[in-house]
Design an enzyme around this catalytic site. Structure first.
Site, PDB file in Angstrom:
ATOM      1  N   VAL A   1      39.825  40.514  50.704  1.00 18.50           N
ATOM      2  CA  VAL A   1      38.414  40.967  50.343  1.00 18.50           C
ATOM      3  C   VAL A   1      38.464  40.599  48.831  1.00 18.50           C
ATOM      4  O   VAL A   1      39.171  40.970  47.924  1.00 18.50           O
ATOM      5  CB  VAL A   1      38.047  42.431  50.322  1.00 18.50           C
ATOM      6  CG1 VAL A   1      36.911  42.752  49.743  1.00 18.50           C
ATOM      7  CG2 VAL A   1      38.331  42.914  52.040  1.00 18.50           C
ATOM      8  N   GLU A   2      37.522  39.514  48.663  1.00 17.66           N
ATOM      9  CA  GLU A   2      37.215  39.116  47.146  1.00 17.66           C
ATOM     10  C   GLU A   2      36.054  39.540  46.777  1.00 17.66           C
ATOM     11  O   GLU A   2      35.062  39.709  47.444  1.00 17.66           O
ATOM     12  CB  GLU A   2      36.910  37.219  47.300  1.00 17.66           C
ATOM     13  CG  GLU A   2      36.655  36.666  46.009  1.00 17.66           C
ATOM     14  CD  GLU A   2      36.450  35.039  46.334  1.00 17.66           C
ATOM     15  OE1 GLU A   2      36.327  34.456  45.320  1.00 17.66           O
ATOM     16  OE2 GLU A   2      36.522  34.801  47.249  1.00 17.66           O
ATOM     17  N   ILE A   3      36.142  40.059  45.519  1.00 14.35           N
ATOM     18  CA  ILE A   3      35.118  40.636  44.898  1.00 14.35           C
ATOM     19  C   ILE A   3      34.618  39.816  43.587  1.00 14.35           C
ATOM     20  O   ILE A   3      35.665  39.406  42.710  1.00 14.35           O
ATOM     21  CB  ILE A   3      35.427  42.146  44.334  1.00 14.35           C
ATOM     22  CG1 ILE A   3      35.850  42.995  45.605  1.00 14.35           C
ATOM     23  CG2 ILE A   3      34.136  42.723  43.714  1.00 14.35           C
ATOM     24  CD1 ILE A   3      36.509  44.141  45.482  1.00 14.35           C
TER      25      ILE A   3
ATOM     26  N   SER B   1      36.746  36.149  40.117  1.00 16.04           N
ATOM     27  CA  SER B   1      36.929  37.015  41.391  1.00 16.04           C
ATOM     28  C   SER B   1      38.321  37.544  41.103  1.00 16.04           C
ATOM     29  O   SER B   1      39.085  37.032  40.337  1.00 16.04           O
ATOM     30  CB  SER B   1      37.211  35.943  42.417  1.00 16.04           C
ATOM     31  OG  SER B   1      36.101  35.339  42.748  1.00 16.04           O
TER      32      SER B   1
END
Length: 134
Positions: A128-130, A117
């Site tokens: 916002v974690e991607i 992540s």
């Protein structure tokens, strides 16, 4: 009373949408469209950001739709988006758009197992974690 294994139990499958209260819908749409590739949609005076089979409904602070969260506040969101793009490409894309990566890449444990992540902040400072599995 509903219990696991009981045929009457509610069985959630996935999220359909979540709601973010934001200070400026246009600024939020610009960020999520440009930085994360989401598609903006406005229907009946309501704006949403669509991606995959989900969407994020946007509520303008002070003009939230009912029913709503008890204390809707810009910047109180913290959620994870799963990408199919390699994480190195995600980071490069974010950097190209001037989006600072706050943390990552880091190893995390998601709903389906190990993932990597990166974390960014949107215009309201929501976290916002991607993430990418694999």
């Amino acid at each position: 009373m509903l219990r696991p294994g009981n045929p009457e139990m509610i069985a959630p499958d996935r999220f359909d949408h979540l709601v973010l209260t934001v200070a400026d819908i246009d600024r939020t749409v610009a960020f999520y469209s440009d930085a994360l590739g989401m598609e903006a949609e406005t229907r009946n005076g309501r704006t949403a950001l669509k991606f995959g089979r989900q969407k994020i409904n946007l509520h303008q602070r002070g003009h939230e739709f009912e029913p709503r969260a008890l204390r809707p506040t810009p910047g109180s969101g913290d959620f994870c988006l799963i990408a199919t793009t390699p994480l190195a490409d995600v980071v490069a894309h974010l950097q190209d758009r001037g989006v600072a990566v706050e943390l990552g890449p880091v190893d995390r444990e998601g709903a389906l197992g190990p993932m990597q992540s990166v974390y960014v902040r949107d215009p309201d400072t929501n976290l916002v974690e991607i993430a990418v599995y694999g």
